[in-house]
Write an enzyme that holds these catalytic residues in place. Structure first.
Site, mmCIF file in Angstrom:
data_model
loop_
_atom_site.group_PDB
_atom_site.id
_atom_site.type_symbol
_atom_site.label_atom_id
_atom_site.label_comp_id
_atom_site.label_asym_id
_atom_site.label_seq_id
_atom_site.Cartn_x
_atom_site.Cartn_y
_atom_site.Cartn_z
ATOM 1 N N ASP A 136 0.846 -1.190 0.000
ATOM 2 C CA ASP A 136 0.000 0.000 0.000
ATOM 3 C C ASP A 136 0.882 1.241 0.000
ATOM 4 O OD1 ASP A 136 -2.394 1.355 -0.044
ATOM 5 O OD2 ASP A 136 -2.661 1.349 2.113
ATOM 6 N N TYR A 138 1.199 5.674 -0.516
ATOM 7 C CA TYR A 138 0.693 6.859 0.199
ATOM 8 C C TYR A 138 0.759 8.026 -0.773
ATOM 9 C CZ TYR A 138 0.242 9.628 4.589
ATOM 10 O OH TYR A 138 -0.173 10.439 5.627
ATOM 11 N N HIS A 143 -4.244 13.986 1.111
ATOM 12 C CA HIS A 143 -4.468 13.166 2.303
ATOM 13 C C HIS A 143 -3.240 13.206 3.201
ATOM 14 C CE1 HIS A 143 -5.566 9.770 4.858
ATOM 15 N NE2 HIS A 143 -4.415 9.199 4.551
ATOM 16 N N ARG A 152 1.608 16.911 12.990
ATOM 17 C CA ARG A 152 2.879 17.630 13.082
ATOM 18 C C ARG A 152 2.757 19.126 12.843
ATOM 19 N NH1 ARG A 152 3.802 12.989 10.313
ATOM 20 N NH2 ARG A 152 3.557 14.033 8.301
ATOM 21 N N GLU A 212 -10.896 4.069 3.942
ATOM 22 C CA GLU A 212 -9.955 4.826 3.126
ATOM 23 C C GLU A 212 -10.285 4.614 1.648
ATOM 24 O OE1 GLU A 212 -5.763 5.710 4.720
ATOM 25 O OE2 GLU A 212 -6.026 3.574 5.084
ATOM 26 N N GLU A 214 -9.404 4.380 -1.942
ATOM 27 C CA GLU A 214 -8.183 4.118 -2.701
ATOM 28 C C GLU A 214 -8.503 3.425 -4.025
ATOM 29 O OE1 GLU A 214 -4.744 2.543 -0.790
ATOM 30 O OE2 GLU A 214 -5.444 3.018 1.240
ATOM 31 N N ASP A 246 -9.202 0.456 2.189
ATOM 32 C CA ASP A 246 -8.216 -0.069 3.138
ATOM 33 C C ASP A 246 -8.646 0.340 4.542
ATOM 34 O OD1 ASP A 246 -5.898 -1.415 3.919
ATOM 35 O OD2 ASP A 246 -4.751 0.434 3.974
ATOM 36 N N ARG A 250 -7.767 3.519 13.601
ATOM 37 C CA ARG A 250 -6.909 4.689 13.842
ATOM 38 C C ARG A 250 -6.346 4.747 15.254
ATOM 39 N NH1 ARG A 250 -5.454 6.099 8.801
ATOM 40 N NH2 ARG A 250 -7.228 6.758 7.512
ATOM 41 N N GLN A 253 -3.636 2.253 15.435
ATOM 42 C CA GLN A 253 -2.529 2.764 14.633
ATOM 43 C C GLN A 253 -1.720 3.810 15.401
ATOM 44 O OE1 GLN A 253 -3.847 4.409 10.908
ATOM 45 N NE2 GLN A 253 -1.787 4.791 10.144
ATOM 46 N N TYR A 257 2.222 2.813 15.831
ATOM 47 C CA TYR A 257 2.844 3.347 14.613
ATOM 48 C C TYR A 257 4.352 3.546 14.733
ATOM 49 C CZ TYR A 257 2.864 6.044 10.260
ATOM 50 O OH TYR A 257 3.083 6.484 8.976
ATOM 51 N N LYS A 266 -3.944 -2.232 10.277
ATOM 52 C CA LYS A 266 -4.222 -2.345 8.847
ATOM 53 C C LYS A 266 -4.393 -3.786 8.373
ATOM 54 C CE LYS A 266 -3.470 2.043 7.458
ATOM 55 N NZ LYS A 266 -4.329 2.824 6.552
ATOM 56 N N THR A 270 -9.111 -5.508 3.989
ATOM 57 C CA THR A 270 -9.045 -4.576 2.861
ATOM 58 C C THR A 270 -10.031 -5.083 1.822
ATOM 59 O OG1 THR A 270 -6.701 -4.083 3.244
ATOM 60 C CG2 THR A 270 -7.583 -3.574 1.063
ATOM 61 N N THR A 363 -4.789 6.785 0.196
ATOM 62 C CA THR A 363 -6.060 7.499 0.252
ATOM 63 C C THR A 363 -6.063 8.716 -0.663
ATOM 64 O OG1 THR A 363 -6.327 6.782 2.531
ATOM 65 C CG2 THR A 363 -7.711 8.599 1.811
ATOM 66 N N GLU A 379 -9.710 12.463 8.278
ATOM 67 C CA GLU A 379 -9.605 13.841 7.789
ATOM 68 C C GLU A 379 -10.899 14.607 8.004
ATOM 69 O OE1 GLU A 379 -7.512 13.931 3.706
ATOM 70 O OE2 GLU A 379 -8.133 11.854 4.026
#
Length: 436
Positions: A136, A138, A143, A152, A212, A214, A246, A250, A253, A257, A266, A270, A363, A379
């Site tokens: 997968d 990104y 996204h 961040r 997600e 995709e 997918d 969260r 995750q 992560y 994940k 899927t 995504t 999001e």
């Protein structure tokens, strides 16, 4: 694109027009063994039965390989290569065209029509490929930016490597399922209070279950281990494209992560759509993706700027009470990296891709800050701080038990000439109650 007319009745709003001819795997009550088919209008064409009745009589090139259509996956057919996919698709188009040069194959053969044409409502769809590996990516820049801002801040939203290479991770092939398969809410470790000085996780059902939006691309041409696929040859490795959801836990995750990325968050499910739209069918809809303001390395530079597809994508959410809302509308043109670039990067180390391997796009979200263009609830809810309106007073931050997510996608605006994917559907089942 010139209009293609057929002697066969195809609804004008069908995703499976004569311009499409997607491939999949079906079974029926009368014949429960999975085999290869194509979709046209609201019917499937059973290619195993078509072959057994000399349907490919005028296409000599496929005749030594006709056993591929009796297989329970598309792997063998895909491995024959894009030139073969092209001639088989064009032959099927010609058999169904209004002025077919082969009227006795099917048009004037009512007996064979009865054997090979099956209403889609009477078929069971299966995973189109036996998937050996799944990666997968990104590649949805918007996204990535939206999520980066959440975690961040805007100044560090995009990581330094993001515009230099297609970021990706190896997913779990065994839990990829075909549209319509229920998805069970996972259990896992979650951190209920991230601000606490001492970080102690709780084991519980996922509280922040997400979808997600995709695309997935299937590989047809294997490369030898140790030998990368050059960017100019990468399109030859692409069989076709499906819709993909997918599913993501969260809260699981967020805790797992660091430092190696997604794992249990994940690996539980899927979902992909059952009909694979061939790369040839998507060729007229190639367009320029998002502009990359970074000078990328030569092995990722494409000569053709038109390298992504203008697929109109939509996500609908139906609650257990029956309320429905369209929560996302966007286009697949909002990708920074193309599938050929993903293939070139994936193999630059000498990694050997194989027929049936699946690549996820990541995504796809639109370029605005509108909730309705965002491809995930993470999001849309700003990490759970906002709500998404459904109907009847219902709203969501993340998915609840009984929610059903439907992704659809289509190219072209002319009725009778649509090239679409049908739908990719999954419904959330409650988590198992576990005791230790």
């Amino acid at each position: 694109m010139s209009t293609l007319r057929s002697w066969f009745s195809i609804p004008r709003d069908s995703h499976f027009s004569l311009a499409n001819i997607p491939f999949g795997i079906i079974s029926t009550a009368a014949s429960p063994t999975p085999r290869v088919a194509v979709a046209i209008g609201d019917h499937a064409v059973d290619l195993d039965a078509f072959t057994a009745n000399n349907g490919f009589q005028a296409l000599s090139i496929i005749q030594p390989h006709q056993t591929v259509f009796s297989q329970p996956s598309l792997n063998a057919f895909a491995a024959l290569g894009r030139p073969m996919h092209t001639v088989v698709r064009k032959y099927i188009q010609s058999v169904f065209s209004a002025d077919t040069p082969y009227p006795d194959v099917l048009k004037n053969n009512a007996s064979l029509q009865a054997q090979v044409l099956v209403p889609l409502e009477h078929v069971t769809s299966h995973l189109p490929f036996k998937i050996g590996d799944y990666t997968d990516f990104y590649a949805g820049l918007h996204h990535a930016y939206n999520c980066g801002v959440m975690f961040r801040g805007s100044s560090g939203a995009i990581q330094p490597n993001y515009k230099y290479l297609p970021v990706g991770y190896h997913g779990r092939a065994s839990s990829i399922v075909v549209s319509g398969t229920p998805i069970r809410r996972p259990n896992g470790q979650v951190l209920l209070d991230p601000s606490a000085e001492k970080k102690i996780p709780t084991f519980s059902p996922c509280r922040m279950l997400d979808m997600e939006l995709e695309l997935g691309a299937f590989i047809c041409k294997a490369n030898t281990q140790g030998e990368p696929v050059a960017i100019g040859e990468a399109p030859d490795s692409l069989f076709g494209v499906v819709l993909m959801n997918d599913w993501s836990a969260r809260d699981v995750q967020a805790w797992e992560y660091v430092p190696l990325g997604p794992f249990n968050s994940k690996n539980f499910g899927t979902t992909i759509s059952p009909w694979v739209v061939l790369a040839d069918a998507l060729e007229p809809f190639k367009t320029q993706g998002l502009e990359n303001d970074t000078e990328i390395l030569p092995y990722l530079q494409e000569k053709d700027n038109k390298s992504v597809y203008d697929i109109q994508l939509q996500v609908d959410l139906k609650t257990q009470s029956g309320n429905t809302a369209t929560i996302t509308k966007t286009s697949a043109r909002h990708l920074l990296w193309s599938f050929p670039q993903m293939i070139a990067h994936h193999t630059i180390t000498g990694c050997n891709l194989q027929s049936g391997d699946l690549l996820g796009s990541g995504t796809i979200s639109g370029s605005t800050t509108a909730q309705s263009e965002m491809g995930s609830l993470l999001e849309q809810s700003a990490g759970g701080k906002k709500t998404v309106k459904i109907a009847g007073g219902e709203e969501r931050r993340f998915l609840e038990d009984g929610d059903e997510v439907t992704i659809s996608g289509v190219c072209g605006g002319d009725e009778g000439m649509l090239v679409g994917f049908g739908t990719c559907v999954g419904k959330i089942e409650p988590a198992l109650t576990l005791s230790f």
